[in-house]
Design a protein around this motif. Structure first.
Motif, PDB file in Angstrom:
ATOM      1  N   CYS A   1       0.840  -1.194   0.000  1.00 34.68           N
ATOM      2  CA  CYS A   1       0.000   0.000   0.000  1.00 34.68           C
ATOM      3  C   CYS A   1       0.886   1.259   0.000  1.00 34.68           C
TER       4      CYS A   1
ATOM      5  N   ASN B   1      -0.162  -2.501   4.762  1.00 34.41           N
ATOM      6  CA  ASN B   1      -0.818  -3.652   4.133  1.00 34.41           C
ATOM      7  C   ASN B   1      -0.236  -4.000   2.762  1.00 34.41           C
TER       8      ASN B   1
ATOM      9  N   CYS C   1      -4.070  -0.460  -0.716  1.00 35.77           N
ATOM     10  CA  CYS C   1      -4.613  -1.762  -0.333  1.00 35.77           C
ATOM     11  C   CYS C   1      -6.132  -1.747  -0.343  1.00 35.77           C
ATOM     12  N   SER C   2      -6.731  -0.569  -0.210  1.00 39.04           N
ATOM     13  CA  SER C   2      -8.176  -0.508  -0.013  1.00 39.04           C
ATOM     14  C   SER C   2      -8.690   0.852  -0.451  1.00 39.04           C
TER      15      SER C   2
ATOM     16  N   CYS D   1      -7.806   3.527   2.201  1.00 36.98           N
ATOM     17  CA  CYS D   1      -6.482   4.158   2.103  1.00 36.98           C
ATOM     18  C   CYS D   1      -6.431   5.129   0.932  1.00 36.98           C
TER      19      CYS D   1
ATOM     20  N   CYS E   1       0.061   3.057   6.344  1.00 41.19           N
ATOM     21  CA  CYS E   1      -0.487   1.705   6.194  1.00 41.19           C
ATOM     22  C   CYS E   1       0.635   0.756   5.795  1.00 41.19           C
TER      23      CYS E   1
HETATM   24 ZN    ZN Z   1      -3.540   0.735   2.930  1.00 46.00          ZN
END
Ligand code: ZN
Length: 192
Positions: free
Chosen positions: A151, A158, A172-173, A176, A156
């Motif tokens: 990420c 991840n 990652c998402s 984020c 973050c």
């Molecule tokens: Zn992230």
């Protein structure tokens, strides 16, 4: 004449529970959970159940410690920005840590699928590293690109899986991505 039987939901389940994508998703989720400060056996067991593990998941603190060590090695593969680097990191793990490839159906309980650990009852850490390497290896074989990434958010840690054929992913998402977009907007307004 039909040679291919129609796929029913149950046979889809039978063949896809152990699919490469499912194992890869489990790998990314476990690497992220195991990178927490102090992942508890309970949290990791719950995650394993969410990703298809059935029956009682009996994890000791030392199992989790071994899985954490595997997660550190797997994170390096996710961090590789080029497919050649990801492939050579995986090759090193395959050479140093893992056994020969074999097929198992866990005594008929699952569809036949490949394993790289030494035994169906191998320790959790060995199983996690082996199943993850297998999935990441097939993703590289299939797509000829890095199997995942880290990420891009500085707050973050991840990892994520490379998906689809669109623009390269950076976060990652969605959470984020949104947070970083808001932060960069604020910075540009403050700079004016
Ligand atoms: Zn992230």
């Amino acid at each position: 004449m039909r040679y291919i039987r129609p796929v029913t939901p149950s046979s889809t389940e039978w063949s896809t529970r152990h699919s490469v994508q499912a194992v890869a998703r489990r790998t990314a989720a476990l690497v992220n959970a195991l990178s927490d400060e102090e992942p508890t056996p309970g949290v990791i067991a719950e995650l394993l159940r969410e990703h298809g593990e059935v029956g009682s998941v009996d994890l000791s603190p030392s199992d989790v410690a071994e899985m954490r060590a595997a997660a550190v090695l797997l994170r390096e593969v996710f961090a590789a920005a080029h497919v050649d680097v990801a492939a050579s990191l995986l090759n090193r793990l395959l050479r140093q840590s893992l056994g020969t490839v074999r097929l198992t159906s866990h005594g008929g309980l699952t569809p036949w699928h490949p394993h790289l650990d030494s035994d169906d009852d191998a320790p959790w850490g060995e199983w996690f590293l082996a199943s993850s390497c297998m999935a990441l290896m097939v993703l590289i074989w299939d797509h000829q690109r890095p199997p995942g990434g880290l990420c891009a958010s500085s707050s973050c840690r991840n990892v994520y899986l490379t998906q689809g054929s669109g623009l390269p992913r950076r976060y990652c998402s969605r959470r984020c991505a949104t947070r970083e977009r808001v932060a960069s907007h604020r910075r540009s307004r403050a700079a004016r």
